[in-house]
Structure formats: C-alpha cells, structure tokens
Design a protein around this motif. Sequence first.
Motif, PDB file in Angstrom:
ATOM      1  N   VAL A 198       0.920  -1.077  -0.117  1.00  7.80           N
ATOM      2  CA  VAL A 198      -0.132   0.067  -0.025  1.00  7.80           C
ATOM      3  C   VAL A 198       0.798   1.111  -0.053  1.00  7.80           C
ATOM      4  N   LEU A 199       2.108   0.965  -0.011  1.00  4.18           N
ATOM      5  CA  LEU A 199       3.004   2.437   0.269  1.00  4.18           C
ATOM      6  C   LEU A 199       3.442   2.801  -0.975  1.00  4.18           C
ATOM      7  N   GLY A 200       3.287   2.278  -2.070  1.00  2.00           N
ATOM      8  CA  GLY A 200       3.705   2.262  -3.145  1.00  2.00           C
ATOM      9  C   GLY A 200       5.276   1.792  -3.631  1.00  2.00           C
ATOM     10  N   THR A 201       5.778   0.971  -2.857  1.00  2.00           N
ATOM     11  CA  THR A 201       7.034   0.431  -2.968  1.00  2.00           C
ATOM     12  C   THR A 201       6.756  -1.075  -3.494  1.00  2.00           C
ATOM     13  N   ILE A 202       8.024  -1.602  -3.731  1.00  2.00           N
ATOM     14  CA  ILE A 202       8.132  -3.173  -4.018  1.00  2.00           C
ATOM     15  C   ILE A 202       7.408  -3.810  -2.760  1.00  2.00           C
ATOM     16  N   LEU A 203       6.373  -4.754  -3.129  1.00  2.00           N
ATOM     17  CA  LEU A 203       5.711  -5.490  -2.221  1.00  2.00           C
ATOM     18  C   LEU A 203       6.833  -6.458  -1.418  1.00  2.00           C
ATOM     19  N   GLN A 204       6.890  -6.399  -0.157  1.00  2.00           N
ATOM     20  CA  GLN A 204       7.506  -7.352   0.588  1.00  2.00           C
ATOM     21  C   GLN A 204       6.920  -8.579   1.058  1.00  2.00           C
ATOM     22  N   PRO A 205       7.588  -9.529   1.148  1.00  3.14           N
ATOM     23  CA  PRO A 205       7.024 -10.897   1.667  1.00  3.14           C
ATOM     24  C   PRO A 205       6.178 -10.844   2.920  1.00  3.14           C
ATOM     25  N   CYS A 206       5.161 -11.481   3.119  1.00  2.00           N
ATOM     26  CA  CYS A 206       4.414 -11.485   4.383  1.00  2.00           C
ATOM     27  C   CYS A 206       4.982 -12.766   5.239  1.00  2.00           C
ATOM     28  N   CYS A 207       4.840 -13.853   4.756  1.00  6.83           N
ATOM     29  CA  CYS A 207       5.346 -15.234   5.447  1.00  6.83           C
ATOM     30  C   CYS A 207       5.493 -16.212   4.364  1.00  6.83           C
ATOM     31  N   THR A 208       6.646 -16.798   4.247  1.00  5.55           N
ATOM     32  CA  THR A 208       6.943 -17.731   3.241  1.00  5.55           C
ATOM     33  C   THR A 208       7.009 -19.181   3.780  1.00  5.55           C
ATOM     34  N   ASN A 209       7.024 -19.165   5.224  1.00  2.15           N
ATOM     35  CA  ASN A 209       7.037 -20.654   5.865  1.00  2.15           C
ATOM     36  C   ASN A 209       6.293 -20.711   7.191  1.00  2.15           C
ATOM     37  N   VAL A 210       5.017 -20.526   7.120  1.00  6.91           N
ATOM     38  CA  VAL A 210       4.234 -20.599   8.415  1.00  6.91           C
ATOM     39  C   VAL A 210       4.453 -21.820   9.287  1.00  6.91           C
ATOM     40  N   ARG A 211       4.983 -21.471  10.515  1.00  7.31           N
ATOM     41  CA  ARG A 211       5.245 -22.481  11.437  1.00  7.31           C
ATOM     42  C   ARG A 211       6.161 -23.676  10.997  1.00  7.31           C
ATOM     43  N   GLU A 212       7.006 -23.272  10.210  1.00  7.94           N
ATOM     44  CA  GLU A 212       7.772 -24.724   9.588  1.00  7.94           C
ATOM     45  C   GLU A 212       7.117 -25.584   8.953  1.00  7.94           C
ATOM     46  N   THR A 213       5.829 -25.160   8.323  1.00 11.20           N
ATOM     47  CA  THR A 213       5.184 -26.274   7.664  1.00 11.20           C
ATOM     48  C   THR A 213       5.497 -26.282   6.195  1.00 11.20           C
ATOM     49  N   GLY A 214       6.040 -25.429   5.756  1.00  8.13           N
ATOM     50  CA  GLY A 214       6.739 -25.201   4.194  1.00  8.13           C
ATOM     51  C   GLY A 214       5.708 -24.524   3.526  1.00  8.13           C
ATOM     52  N   ILE A 215       4.368 -23.966   4.168  1.00  7.15           N
ATOM     53  CA  ILE A 215       3.682 -23.582   3.467  1.00  7.15           C
ATOM     54  C   ILE A 215       3.684 -21.827   3.432  1.00  7.15           C
ATOM     55  N   GLY A 216       3.472 -21.188   2.439  1.00  2.41           N
ATOM     56  CA  GLY A 216       3.577 -19.761   2.245  1.00  2.41           C
ATOM     57  C   GLY A 216       2.295 -19.079   2.422  1.00  2.41           C
ATOM     58  N   THR A 217       1.881 -18.047   2.774  1.00  4.76           N
ATOM     59  CA  THR A 217       0.676 -17.438   2.861  1.00  4.76           C
ATOM     60  C   THR A 217       0.396 -16.852   1.566  1.00  4.76           C
ATOM     61  N   GLY A 218      -0.599 -16.243   1.488  1.00  4.25           N
ATOM     62  CA  GLY A 218      -1.173 -15.418   0.178  1.00  4.25           C
ATOM     63  C   GLY A 218      -2.380 -16.447  -0.670  1.00  4.25           C
ATOM     64  N   PHE A 219      -2.878 -15.849  -1.521  1.00  7.04           N
ATOM     65  CA  PHE A 219      -3.636 -16.470  -2.424  1.00  7.04           C
ATOM     66  C   PHE A 219      -3.137 -17.624  -3.189  1.00  7.04           C
ATOM     67  N   TYR A 220      -1.812 -17.186  -3.618  1.00  8.04           N
ATOM     68  CA  TYR A 220      -1.023 -18.110  -4.314  1.00  8.04           C
ATOM     69  C   TYR A 220       0.049 -19.217  -3.672  1.00  8.04           C
ATOM     70  N   ARG A 221      -0.159 -18.988  -2.169  1.00  7.45           N
ATOM     71  CA  ARG A 221       0.696 -19.744  -1.142  1.00  7.45           C
ATOM     72  C   ARG A 221       2.243 -19.332  -1.459  1.00  7.45           C
ATOM     73  N   ASN A 222       2.610 -18.234  -1.882  1.00  9.35           N
ATOM     74  CA  ASN A 222       4.146 -17.896  -2.395  1.00  9.35           C
ATOM     75  C   ASN A 222       4.785 -17.064  -1.190  1.00  9.35           C
ATOM     76  N   GLY A 223       4.072 -16.688  -0.227  1.00 10.22           N
ATOM     77  CA  GLY A 223       4.381 -15.805   0.967  1.00 10.22           C
ATOM     78  C   GLY A 223       4.095 -14.339   0.792  1.00 10.22           C
ATOM     79  N   TYR A 224       3.494 -13.817  -0.378  1.00  9.71           N
ATOM     80  CA  TYR A 224       3.157 -12.625  -0.751  1.00  9.71           C
ATOM     81  C   TYR A 224       1.725 -12.514  -0.822  1.00  9.71           C
TER      82      TYR A 224
END
Length: 112
Positions: A1-27
């Motif tokens: 929302v800041l007009g900058t390059i989107l930073q990752p949110c979480c790429t590995n939730v609790r060491e499950t290997g699952i990233g967040t986001g609709f595409y599960r890529n951490g963004y």
Amino acid sequence: VLGTILQPCCTNVRETGIGTGFYRNGYCSTGEQDLGRHTICVRVTEEFLQFSKSVGNDLSTPFPEYMFPGLREGDIWCLCAERWVQAYEAGKAPRVFLRATHEKTLTYAPLE
C-alpha cells in the motif's frame, strides 16, 4: 500500500513449508482468480480468530487440501481485505504490516 515493492508476508508458516497468500508464495499478491482479495498482511491474534469464527470463517482449522495450516495467535498471514475491514469495524482487526500489504487493499480500506 505504500507504493513500494511488495515485501513478503510469510513464506513458511510455523515451519510447515506453506507460504501465505492466495498463491501460497509468501506474498499478499492478488489476481483475477483471487475473489477474496487476500491482500492484507497481519499478525493474527486470538481475538481476531475468535471473531472470524463467530462470523462464519474458521481460520483455526487446518485444510490441507487448500495448503492451509490453520492459524494460531502470532502467525503472520495474508487476510482477505473485506474480512479485515469487517474485523476493524468490530474492533477486532489484527496489526497490519504495510510493506507486505498489496496496494489493491486501498480499494477496501483507506490508509488511515
């Protein structure tokens, strides 16, 4: 929302290997297939999880078929913009990480 390059949110939730986001890529990126607009990066609270469940969206229960680990307090996750607004209006919204929140969120919520 800041007009900058989107930073990752979480790429590995609790060491499950699952990233967040609709595409599960951490963004918290979005596209035409993402009807829920999973664009807001937050640190989940128990208060928010209880609220979300009370309005029909149980985010605590895992759904492996959707690569969804189930959320716990402290997890970092991309939420649907409308769900966050609903929680905000009820006084239950979790903290937002602006650098990892997609600018399309501004369609649903102002940057105030």
